[in-house]
Motif scaffolding. Structure first.
Motif, short mmCIF file in Angstrom:
data_model
loop_
_atom_site.label_atom_id
_atom_site.label_comp_id
_atom_site.label_asym_id
_atom_site.label_seq_id
_atom_site.Cartn_x
_atom_site.Cartn_y
_atom_site.Cartn_z
N THR A 4 0.83 -1.19 0.00
CA THR A 4 0.00 0.00 0.00
C THR A 4 0.87 1.25 0.00
N ALA A 5 1.88 1.28 0.84
CA ALA A 5 2.77 2.44 0.90
C ALA A 5 3.48 2.64 -0.43
N ASN A 6 3.84 1.56 -1.10
CA ASN A 6 4.55 1.67 -2.37
C ASN A 6 3.65 2.18 -3.49
N SER A 7 2.35 2.12 -3.32
CA SER A 7 1.46 2.60 -4.37
C SER A 7 0.83 3.95 -4.02
N THR A 8 1.01 4.44 -2.79
CA THR A 8 0.39 5.70 -2.41
C THR A 8 1.39 6.75 -1.94
N GLY A 9 2.62 6.38 -1.63
CA GLY A 9 3.61 7.34 -1.14
C GLY A 9 4.26 8.13 -2.26
N ASN A 10 5.13 9.04 -1.91
CA ASN A 10 5.85 9.86 -2.89
C ASN A 10 6.87 9.05 -3.68
N TYR A 11 7.52 8.10 -3.00
CA TYR A 11 8.58 7.30 -3.64
C TYR A 11 8.04 5.91 -3.95
N ARG A 12 8.42 5.37 -5.11
CA ARG A 12 8.02 4.01 -5.50
C ARG A 12 9.26 3.20 -5.81
N TYR A 13 9.18 1.91 -5.53
CA TYR A 13 10.32 1.01 -5.69
C TYR A 13 9.94 -0.22 -6.49
N ASP A 14 10.94 -0.84 -7.15
CA ASP A 14 10.68 -2.11 -7.82
C ASP A 14 10.92 -3.25 -6.83
N LYS A 15 10.78 -4.48 -7.30
CA LYS A 15 10.91 -5.65 -6.42
C LYS A 15 12.30 -5.78 -5.82
N GLU A 16 13.31 -5.22 -6.49
CA GLU A 16 14.68 -5.28 -5.98
C GLU A 16 14.97 -4.16 -4.99
N GLY A 17 14.01 -3.26 -4.79
CA GLY A 17 14.19 -2.17 -3.84
C GLY A 17 14.81 -0.92 -4.45
N ARG A 18 14.89 -0.87 -5.77
CA ARG A 18 15.46 0.31 -6.45
C ARG A 18 14.37 1.35 -6.65
N LEU A 19 14.72 2.61 -6.43
CA LEU A 19 13.78 3.71 -6.64
C LEU A 19 13.38 3.76 -8.11
N VAL A 20 12.08 3.80 -8.40
CA VAL A 20 11.62 3.88 -9.78
C VAL A 20 10.71 5.08 -10.04
N LYS A 21 10.32 5.82 -8.98
CA LYS A 21 9.45 6.97 -9.17
C LYS A 21 9.59 7.91 -7.97
N ASP A 22 9.59 9.22 -8.25
CA ASP A 22 9.61 10.25 -7.22
C ASP A 22 8.65 11.33 -7.68
N ILE A 23 7.45 11.30 -7.13
CA ILE A 23 6.38 12.18 -7.59
C ILE A 23 6.73 13.65 -7.40
N GLN A 24 7.22 14.02 -6.22
CA GLN A 24 7.49 15.44 -5.94
C GLN A 24 8.59 16.00 -6.84
N GLU A 25 9.54 15.19 -7.24
CA GLU A 25 10.61 15.64 -8.13
C GLU A 25 10.23 15.54 -9.61
#
Length: 105
Positions: free
Chosen positions: A39-60
């Motif tokens: 849930t946090a990965n789909s609603t927070g500012n930062y999103r990650y892939d299954k390996e834990g790598r950042l894939v999205k930063d909404i505010q930036e």
């Protein structure tokens, strides 16, 4: 118990937006669940892939980050409404960053 991921999903900042020019403002994360990583990965500012790598930063304004198999960033794609350019990275034979190119969205 349920395992929580060691990832930053958003920032809470009680300081008013714009008070400091070099301060990250609150990321308006009401309703983000800290007990459910999905849930946090789909609603927070930062999103990650299954390996834990950042894939999205909404505010930036980063719509997606494309990673190479060796863990280096290949491309940063900006959101459609972003004034910033997309960035592509290329690496030389020594795996050092050799070329950085910026293109409009």
């Amino acid at each position: 118990g349920q395992k929580l991921e060691n990832r930053l999903y958003h920032l809470n900042d009680l300081e008013s937006a714009g008070t400091w020019t070099d301060d990250l403002d609150d990321q308006n994360a009401s309703g983000v669940s800290h007990t459910n990583g999905l849930t946090a990965n789909s609603t927070g500012n930062y999103r990650y892939d299954k390996e834990g790598r950042l894939v999205k930063d909404i505010q930036e304004g980063i719509d997606s980050i494309i990673w190479r198999v060796d863990g280096k960033v290949k491309k940063i794609i900006r959101a459609l409404n972003s004034a910033q350019k997309n960035v592509s990275f290329e690496y030389d034979a020594m795996e050092e960053k050799a070329l950085l190119s910026k293109t409009k969205r």
